[in-house]
Structure formats: C-alpha cells, structure tokens
Design a protein around this motif. Structure first.
Motif, short mmCIF file in Angstrom:
data_model
loop_
_atom_site.label_atom_id
_atom_site.label_comp_id
_atom_site.label_asym_id
_atom_site.label_seq_id
_atom_site.Cartn_x
_atom_site.Cartn_y
_atom_site.Cartn_z
N ALA A 8 0.82 -1.21 0.00
CA ALA A 8 0.00 0.00 0.00
C ALA A 8 0.85 1.26 0.00
O ALA A 8 0.31 2.36 -0.14
CB ALA A 8 -0.91 0.00 1.22
N GLN A 9 2.18 1.09 0.18
CA GLN A 9 3.09 2.24 0.31
C GLN A 9 2.60 3.17 1.42
O GLN A 9 2.63 4.40 1.30
CB GLN A 9 3.21 2.98 -1.02
N ALA A 10 2.12 2.55 2.49
CA ALA A 10 1.57 3.29 3.64
C ALA A 10 2.53 3.21 4.81
O ALA A 10 3.19 2.19 5.01
CB ALA A 10 0.22 2.69 4.03
N PRO A 11 2.63 4.28 5.61
CA PRO A 11 3.54 4.24 6.75
C PRO A 11 3.07 3.27 7.83
O PRO A 11 1.88 2.92 7.89
CB PRO A 11 3.51 5.68 7.27
N ILE A 12 4.00 2.84 8.64
CA ILE A 12 3.71 1.99 9.80
C ILE A 12 3.82 2.84 11.06
O ILE A 12 4.77 3.59 11.24
CB ILE A 12 4.71 0.82 9.87
N ILE A 13 2.82 2.71 11.93
CA ILE A 13 2.87 3.39 13.22
C ILE A 13 2.91 2.33 14.32
O ILE A 13 1.92 1.64 14.55
CB ILE A 13 1.67 4.34 13.42
N PRO A 14 4.05 2.16 14.99
CA PRO A 14 4.15 1.16 16.06
C PRO A 14 3.48 1.66 17.35
O PRO A 14 3.63 2.83 17.71
CB PRO A 14 5.66 1.00 16.27
N VAL A 15 2.77 0.77 18.00
CA VAL A 15 2.14 1.06 19.30
C VAL A 15 2.57 -0.03 20.28
O VAL A 15 2.47 -1.22 19.96
CB VAL A 15 0.60 1.10 19.19
N VAL A 16 3.03 0.38 21.45
CA VAL A 16 3.55 -0.59 22.43
C VAL A 16 2.71 -0.56 23.70
O VAL A 16 2.49 0.50 24.29
CB VAL A 16 5.02 -0.28 22.75
N PHE A 17 2.24 -1.73 24.11
CA PHE A 17 1.56 -1.92 25.39
C PHE A 17 2.62 -2.34 26.41
O PHE A 17 3.39 -3.27 26.15
CB PHE A 17 0.53 -3.04 25.32
N SER A 18 2.65 -1.71 27.57
CA SER A 18 3.56 -2.17 28.63
C SER A 18 3.15 -3.57 29.08
O SER A 18 2.02 -4.01 28.87
CB SER A 18 3.53 -1.20 29.81
N SER A 19 4.07 -4.27 29.71
CA SER A 19 3.81 -5.62 30.20
C SER A 19 2.65 -5.63 31.19
O SER A 19 2.51 -4.74 32.03
CB SER A 19 5.06 -6.18 30.88
N TYR A 20 1.81 -6.67 31.10
CA TYR A 20 0.70 -6.83 32.03
C TYR A 20 1.11 -7.57 33.30
O TYR A 20 0.28 -7.80 34.18
CB TYR A 20 -0.43 -7.63 31.36
N SER A 21 2.37 -7.95 33.39
CA SER A 21 2.79 -8.87 34.46
C SER A 21 2.67 -8.27 35.86
O SER A 21 2.73 -9.00 36.84
CB SER A 21 4.24 -9.32 34.23
N ASN A 22 2.49 -6.94 35.97
CA ASN A 22 2.34 -6.36 37.29
C ASN A 22 0.91 -6.46 37.82
O ASN A 22 0.63 -6.15 38.97
CB ASN A 22 2.78 -4.89 37.30
N PHE A 23 -0.04 -6.91 36.95
CA PHE A 23 -1.42 -7.06 37.43
C PHE A 23 -2.13 -8.29 36.87
O PHE A 23 -3.12 -8.74 37.43
CB PHE A 23 -2.24 -5.80 37.10
N TYR A 24 -1.61 -8.87 35.76
CA TYR A 24 -2.31 -9.98 35.12
C TYR A 24 -1.33 -11.08 34.75
O TYR A 24 -0.41 -10.87 33.95
CB TYR A 24 -3.04 -9.48 33.87
#
Length: 270
Positions: free
Chosen positions: A193-209
């Motif tokens: 698609a010649q479209a940009p990539i936008i990375p999104v990062v979720f922090s680790s759930y290990s402190n609650f799940y």
C-alpha cells in the motif's frame, strides 16, 4: 428457602477479598459476558447506522467498549498521541498479550481504522458478528496462501477506501516478558500500500495480570505510540529489514515502559 439466595451474595464478596484465583475467574467471566452483551447492543445500532458491514461502525464499538476498563480496575496512560495525527492510510502494529489488548486498542483507535484478526473470531457469537459489522479483516493463519491473498486485497482496500488497519505482528498472544519474532504479513501489507507503519507498544501486564498463576489485579497499562516508519519506495525485498527495524524500536520501547510500570506499581505478588 429465601435465606439460601443470600449465601452466594455473601460468598462472592468474601471470595473476592480472600481468593486471587476466584478474582481471576470472576473478572475473566465478567469480561467475556459483558463484551458479548455490548456486542448484542451494538449490532442493531450498527445496522441502523450503516445498514451492514462498514468500517464506520467502529465508532459505535469504540464508544461502547471504552468504559469496560473501569469495571476491571484498569487505567491507561497514553503517550505519543501526536504520531496518530497522520493523514491517509497507515498500518498500526502492536504487541499482543491477551484479549485485554482490545481495551487499549479502543482507547486510541483512530477514525476509519479496523483490525486484522484470526478467522476463528468470526464464530465467537455476538462478538464475532459485531467484528464482521465493524469491517474487521479475517485471515486464515493456517493457510499462508490465503493469508497473502487477504493481505493483498487489504492493501487495495486501504488505498481505495482510505482506511487504516491495526495488526498484531507477533501473530499470537504472548506474555513471556518480551516480544515474539514478527511475522511478515503486516510489513508486506504496508509496502504493497506504500503506507507508513505506526508502532504502538503496550507495557507488560505482568504487574497485574498473570494467566498461568491465575492473578488479575487492578493495574495501569502504558500505551506508547511511536513515530511512523515510512515505506514509500520500498519493495518486497525491503520487507525483512522493515520488520527488523520495527521489532527493534518496539522491543526497546516495550522494555522501557514495562520497567517504568514495574517500578511505579511494584511487581505482582504470587
């Protein structure tokens, strides 16, 4: 006889207070049941708004789902909002830890954006139907040829309809404290698609799940939206290097935000 009905009402608060395993299953069951109920509410609303399958239905889904975090005792801290202020089509990629990722996704989901998901999800009752109505693109992960064909069609749709797509490049849920190697589908999609990539990062759930340890506490999730990665001029030969670059920046961000969450909330006690 009436007194017997009081027993579960008394037991539930007691178990919520004393048993972390009970809390885990109670929250999980509530989450699934509530999401199915919300889907049941959303289905007629989407039909009235759009008459059927339409990416604009994601606005309704987003509105209905955003409150669920409060019932589960979760809070989101989002940084990098400015990176989503990008015109036209783009591909969002993020790490994938559990079904709770949907809550973070809905927290920041831009307009005219839907997801790529495994084909099995379409059979998940009311949730599967609302996913279909929201324009979610389903792929058969077991058949590589089918997945590639769907990705090629998705790239064309992105350009024709000016939409955005959210992809989990790890391909499966992962709660091992690090990222799994990325599959190449999202990067082929972006290059085609010649479209940009936008990375999104979720922090680790290990402190609650922690699924294996049956722990599900209240907690904070940090969502970090990273600067876009351009793909203009790239070809299929650049897919591997694009995947490696994306993995590197996301892994660094994941370790950073996860470390800061652990220090602010403390580790989850087993």
């Amino acid at each position: 006889m009436d007194a017997l009905w009081m027993v579960p009402l008394l037991l539930i608060p007691l178990l919520m207070w004393t048993s972390s395993t009970f809390v885990f299953y109670f929250k999980k069951c509530f989450y699934v049941a509530w999401m199915m109920l919300l889907a049941l509410v959303a289905i007629p609303l989407c039909m009235l708004k759009s008459g059927g399958r339409d990416i604009e239905n994601m606005r309704i889904i987003r509105f209905l789902v955003r409150h669920v975090k409060y019932f589960l005792g979760l809070r989101f801290e989002v940084s990098g909002w400015e990176h989503l202020q990008t015109e036209g089509p783009y591909v969002i990629i993020s790490n994938h830890q559990s079904s709770l990722d949907v809550l973070g996704l809905m927290e920041i989901l831009p307009d005219r954006c839907t997801m790529i998901a495994k084909k099995e999800l379409i059979y998940a009752g009311t949730v599967g139907l609302i996913c279909w109505l929201g324009g979610i693109v389903f792929i058969n992960r077991k058949k590589t040829s089918d997945a590639k064909s769907v990705m090629a069609d998705a790239a064309k749709t992105m350009l024709d309809d000016q939409i955005r797509l959210w992809v989990f490049p790890e391909g499966t849920r992962n709660q091992k404290g690090d990222l799994l190697p990325f599959k190449k589908g999202a990067f082929h999609l972006a290059v085609q698609a010649q479209a940009p990539i936008i990375p999104v990062v979720f922090s680790s759930y290990s402190n609650f799940y922690l699924r294996k340890q049956k722990q599900f506490k209240s907690g904070t999730i940090r969502l970090k939206i990273l600067p876009k990665i351009e793909t203009k001029g790239m070809t299929s030969e650049d897919v591997s290097s694009l995947s490696d670059k994306s993995f590197s920046v996301m892994r660094d961000a994941f370790l950073d935000v996860s470390d800061s969450i652990t220090h602010s909330n403390g580790p989850l006690r087993h």
